[in-house]
Design a protein around this motif. Structure first.
Motif, PDB file in Angstrom:
ATOM      1  N   ASN A  50       0.846  -1.184   0.000  1.00  0.00           N
ATOM      2  CA  ASN A  50       0.000   0.000   0.000  1.00  0.00           C
ATOM      3  C   ASN A  50       0.884   1.238   0.000  1.00  0.00           C
ATOM      4  N   THR A  51       0.555   2.218  -0.818  1.00  0.00           N
ATOM      5  CA  THR A  51       1.350   3.432  -0.887  1.00  0.00           C
ATOM      6  C   THR A  51       0.475   4.658  -0.687  1.00  0.00           C
ATOM      7  N   ILE A  52       1.106   5.716  -0.192  1.00  0.00           N
ATOM      8  CA  ILE A  52       0.444   7.009  -0.029  1.00  0.00           C
ATOM      9  C   ILE A  52       1.315   8.074  -0.682  1.00  0.00           C
ATOM     10  N   GLU A  53       0.707   8.858  -1.542  1.00  0.00           N
ATOM     11  CA  GLU A  53       1.385  10.002  -2.148  1.00  0.00           C
ATOM     12  C   GLU A  53       0.611  11.252  -1.783  1.00  0.00           C
ATOM     13  N   LYS A  54       1.288  12.177  -1.150  1.00  0.00           N
ATOM     14  CA  LYS A  54       0.633  13.405  -0.743  1.00  0.00           C
ATOM     15  C   LYS A  54       0.561  14.374  -1.905  1.00  0.00           C
ATOM     16  N   ALA A  55      -0.615  14.893  -2.136  1.00  0.00           N
ATOM     17  CA  ALA A  55      -0.805  15.834  -3.243  1.00  0.00           C
ATOM     18  C   ALA A  55      -0.002  17.097  -3.004  1.00  0.00           C
ATOM     19  N   ARG A  56       0.527  17.657  -4.085  1.00  0.00           N
ATOM     20  CA  ARG A  56       1.354  18.864  -3.977  1.00  0.00           C
ATOM     21  C   ARG A  56       0.806  19.938  -4.888  1.00  0.00           C
ATOM     22  N   SER A  57      -0.463  20.196  -4.750  1.00  0.00           N
ATOM     23  CA  SER A  57      -1.107  21.165  -5.627  1.00  0.00           C
ATOM     24  C   SER A  57      -0.604  22.576  -5.419  1.00  0.00           C
ATOM     25  N   ARG A  58       0.056  22.832  -4.267  1.00  0.00           N
ATOM     26  CA  ARG A  58       0.524  24.181  -3.978  1.00  0.00           C
ATOM     27  C   ARG A  58       2.027  24.332  -4.219  1.00  0.00           C
ATOM     28  N   ARG A  59       2.592  23.419  -4.984  1.00  0.00           N
ATOM     29  CA  ARG A  59       4.039  23.432  -5.163  1.00  0.00           C
ATOM     30  C   ARG A  59       4.536  24.727  -5.786  1.00  0.00           C
ATOM     31  N   TYR A 101      14.457  -8.272   2.321  1.00  0.00           N
ATOM     32  CA  TYR A 101      14.462  -7.674   0.986  1.00  0.00           C
ATOM     33  C   TYR A 101      13.267  -8.208   0.202  1.00  0.00           C
ATOM     34  N   LEU A 102      12.612  -7.317  -0.529  1.00  0.00           N
ATOM     35  CA  LEU A 102      11.476  -7.748  -1.330  1.00  0.00           C
ATOM     36  C   LEU A 102      11.435  -7.005  -2.652  1.00  0.00           C
ATOM     37  N   LEU A 103      10.733  -7.599  -3.616  1.00  0.00           N
ATOM     38  CA  LEU A 103      10.723  -7.095  -4.982  1.00  0.00           C
ATOM     39  C   LEU A 103       9.295  -6.753  -5.393  1.00  0.00           C
ATOM     40  N   THR A 104       9.164  -5.687  -6.170  1.00  0.00           N
ATOM     41  CA  THR A 104       7.879  -5.300  -6.736  1.00  0.00           C
ATOM     42  C   THR A 104       8.136  -4.523  -8.016  1.00  0.00           C
ATOM     43  N   ASN A 105       7.074  -4.017  -8.633  1.00  0.00           N
ATOM     44  CA  ASN A 105       7.229  -3.157  -9.806  1.00  0.00           C
ATOM     45  C   ASN A 105       7.558  -1.737  -9.385  1.00  0.00           C
ATOM     46  N   ASN A 106       8.360  -1.052 -10.189  1.00  0.00           N
ATOM     47  CA  ASN A 106       8.635   0.355  -9.923  1.00  0.00           C
ATOM     48  C   ASN A 106       7.360   1.183  -9.980  1.00  0.00           C
ATOM     49  N   HIS A 107       6.455   0.867 -10.917  1.00  0.00           N
ATOM     50  CA  HIS A 107       5.261   1.696 -11.039  1.00  0.00           C
ATOM     51  C   HIS A 107       4.318   1.543  -9.843  1.00  0.00           C
ATOM     52  N   VAL A 108       4.506   0.503  -9.034  1.00  0.00           N
ATOM     53  CA  VAL A 108       3.690   0.336  -7.829  1.00  0.00           C
ATOM     54  C   VAL A 108       4.057   1.375  -6.772  1.00  0.00           C
ATOM     55  N   ILE A 109       5.343   1.704  -6.677  1.00  0.00           N
ATOM     56  CA  ILE A 109       5.795   2.605  -5.603  1.00  0.00           C
ATOM     57  C   ILE A 109       6.259   3.962  -6.121  1.00  0.00           C
ATOM     58  N   ASP A 110       6.204   4.182  -7.435  1.00  0.00           N
ATOM     59  CA  ASP A 110       6.690   5.429  -8.009  1.00  0.00           C
ATOM     60  C   ASP A 110       5.906   6.624  -7.463  1.00  0.00           C
ATOM     61  N   GLY A 111       6.629   7.598  -6.924  1.00  0.00           N
ATOM     62  CA  GLY A 111       6.015   8.806  -6.393  1.00  0.00           C
ATOM     63  C   GLY A 111       5.488   8.678  -4.988  1.00  0.00           C
ATOM     64  N   ALA A 112       5.631   7.505  -4.369  1.00  0.00           N
ATOM     65  CA  ALA A 112       5.062   7.292  -3.037  1.00  0.00           C
ATOM     66  C   ALA A 112       5.876   8.006  -1.963  1.00  0.00           C
ATOM     67  N   ASP A 113       5.173   8.621  -1.023  1.00  0.00           N
ATOM     68  CA  ASP A 113       5.810   9.195   0.164  1.00  0.00           C
ATOM     69  C   ASP A 113       5.865   8.190   1.306  1.00  0.00           C
ATOM     70  N   GLU A 114       4.920   7.269   1.331  1.00  0.00           N
ATOM     71  CA  GLU A 114       4.887   6.238   2.363  1.00  0.00           C
ATOM     72  C   GLU A 114       4.574   4.904   1.696  1.00  0.00           C
TER      73      GLU A 114
END
Length: 467
Positions: A50-59, A101-114
């Motif tokens: 599970n991943t969480i990406e915080k929105a950065r609309s005010r960047r 150590y574990l393996l997954t796809n890059n696109h699963v965690i790309d941009g994730a903050d948590e």
């Protein structure tokens, strides 16, 4: 009907019903697989991510110029206090070592903050990114645990079309779901958005859906022979065409990410195309096979090894090159610096050249390293400063912050995306490579100065790194 005929019919019916009862066992004896033991034994090493990406609309807000300097710090403080929306996503993965150590796809965690990892026994862990390889769409993660169940890799080069395979993952968030099918093709070429093609995908008819990405594809021996990565769909769900990254590719990616945090691949420096029937005839070939070199980098390893535009490579380092898509697979799997044989059709004659393979460095050379730092000491992802920003802010170096991990030393020091770090400790930061070099030398648990630019304005703060 006579008594003898009635008796014969009764015996025939009894025999027919007996065949029907024994048919499932007979079919199983002919080779249809039984997956229950495999699923029971291997599922504990499969994880839900599970991943969480915080929105950065005010960047872009800190770049405003209409705020008087005396009030600017109040505006920035208020901006930091604004609640952030969160984007959540999920995928699958699997443990490859008992120390986490574990393996997954890059696109699963790309941009994730948590990133959090859930096991079959309901344990949950926060995951650290060790490194990523965007070209193969793989990411190596680490959780702090020991004595974990883990999976072993099989040899995907031994796969044949028609073999049974099994996938375990979390499609649509439905935890630890199993689906089965057969290998329907091997060596599939699927170019990326950047028109790169370094993965000879395994094609299967296993039901793969959103959420399965990063999960393992097993052979009947319970070995991982692929990492489920893509589906072909018009509806968003399974259409019976799924693609997995071969285990031989994954093992090499894991090795390099663990050793140096990035992946280097073989490189030739050529543009190639397929050979059709007319081209084959014009080039003096008996059939249309191979990769035709349409352009060559005059300073690349291909030119230095004697290859020319118009050559057709039909074999490279022992791999048959049937189509142009086969060549990047073969070159990418070759260790940079190695000398290998290439069979070439040139002016209707077959010749063999000894080719020294060059190196295609890790994408942007800093991607894997910066992602490792997202879970590392400072907790930031950085990239090179563009020329336009350098001129606008009068910078002679530095790195721009792309992401900041919550509750990291960087976050506590007030660092945010868009700021440019120019000094850490007492050393100037010139570029991404220099940033990582300085970071590796900084002492832990000491207050250190850090200098950065916010909207063109230099600021000093202090920070402390963990052990």
């Amino acid at each position: 009907m006579t008594r003898r005929k009635a008796s014969s019919l009764k015996h025939f019916q009894s025999y027919f019903y007996m065949i029907l009862l024994l048919l499932p066992a007979a079919l199983q004896a002919r080779g249809l697989p039984e997956f229950t033991d495999l699923i029971e034994e291997r599922s504990p090493a499969v994880v839900k991510i599970n991943t969480i990406e915080k929105a950065r609309s005010r960047r872009s807000a800190p770049q405003r110029q209409d705020i008087p300097e005396i009030f600017r710090h109040l505006f920035e403080q208020r901006q930091r206090q604004q609640p952030q929306r969160q984007a959540r996503s999920m995928g699958s993965g699997f443990i490859i070592s008992e120390d986490g150590y574990l393996l997954t796809n890059n696109h699963v965690i790309d941009g994730a903050d948590e990133i959090s990892v859930s096991l079959l026994d309901h344990r949950e862990f926060e995951a650290e990114v060790i490194g990523v390889d965007e070209r193969s769409d793989l990411a190596l993660l680490k959780i702090e645990a020991s004595d974990l169940p883990f999976l072993s890799f099989g040899d995907s080069d031994e796969l044949k079309v028609g073999q049974w395979v099994l996938a375990i993952g979390s499609p649509f968030g439905l935890d630890f779901t199993a689906s089965q099918g057969i290998v329907s093709a091997i060596g599939r070429s699927i170019p990326t958005e950047n028109n790169e093609n370094y993965v000879p995908f395994i094609q299967t008819d296993v039901a793969i859906n959103p959420g399965n990405s990063g999960g393992p594809l097993f052979n009947l021996a319970g070995e991982v022979i692929g990492i489920n990565s893509q589906i072909f769909t018009r509806s968003g769900g399974s259409n019976g065409l799924s693609f997995a990254i071969p285990s031989t590719v994954a093992q090499e990616v894991v090795r390099q990410l663990r050793e140096k945090g990035r992946v280097d691949r073989g490189w030739l420096g050529v543009a190639i195309q397929d050979v059709d029937s007319d081209l084959a005839a014009s080039l003096g070939m008996s059939k249309p096979v191979g990769a035709l070199i349409s352009q060559i980098d005059p300073k690349g390893p291909a030119a230095e090894s004697g290859l020319r535009a118009g050559d057709v490579i039909t074999k490279f380092n022992g791999y048959d090159i049937n189509t142009s898509g086969d060549l990047p697979h073969a070159v990418g799997r070759t260790q940079p610096g190695n000398q290998v044989d290439a069979k070439v059709m040139r002016e209707g004659k077959e010749i063999t050249l000894e080719v020294t393979v060059g190196s295609l460095g890790g994408e942007n050379d800093q991607v894997a390293g910066t992602r490792a730092n997202m879970g590392g000491r400072l907790g930031v992802e950085v990239e090179e400063v563009g020329d336009r920003l350098r001129r606008a802010w009068n910078l002679d170096g530095g790195v721009i912050i792309k992401r900041v991990r919550p509750d990291s030393p960087a976050s506590k020091a007030g660092l945010r995306p868009g700021m440019v770090i120019v000094q850490m400790g007492f050393k100037a930061v010139k570029d991404v490579e220099g940033f990582h070099s300085i970071m590796s030398e900084l002492p832990a648990k000491e207050l250190l100065p850090i200098r950065f630019f916010v909207n063109g304005r230099p600021v000093f703060r202090s920070f402390s790194l963990p052990e």
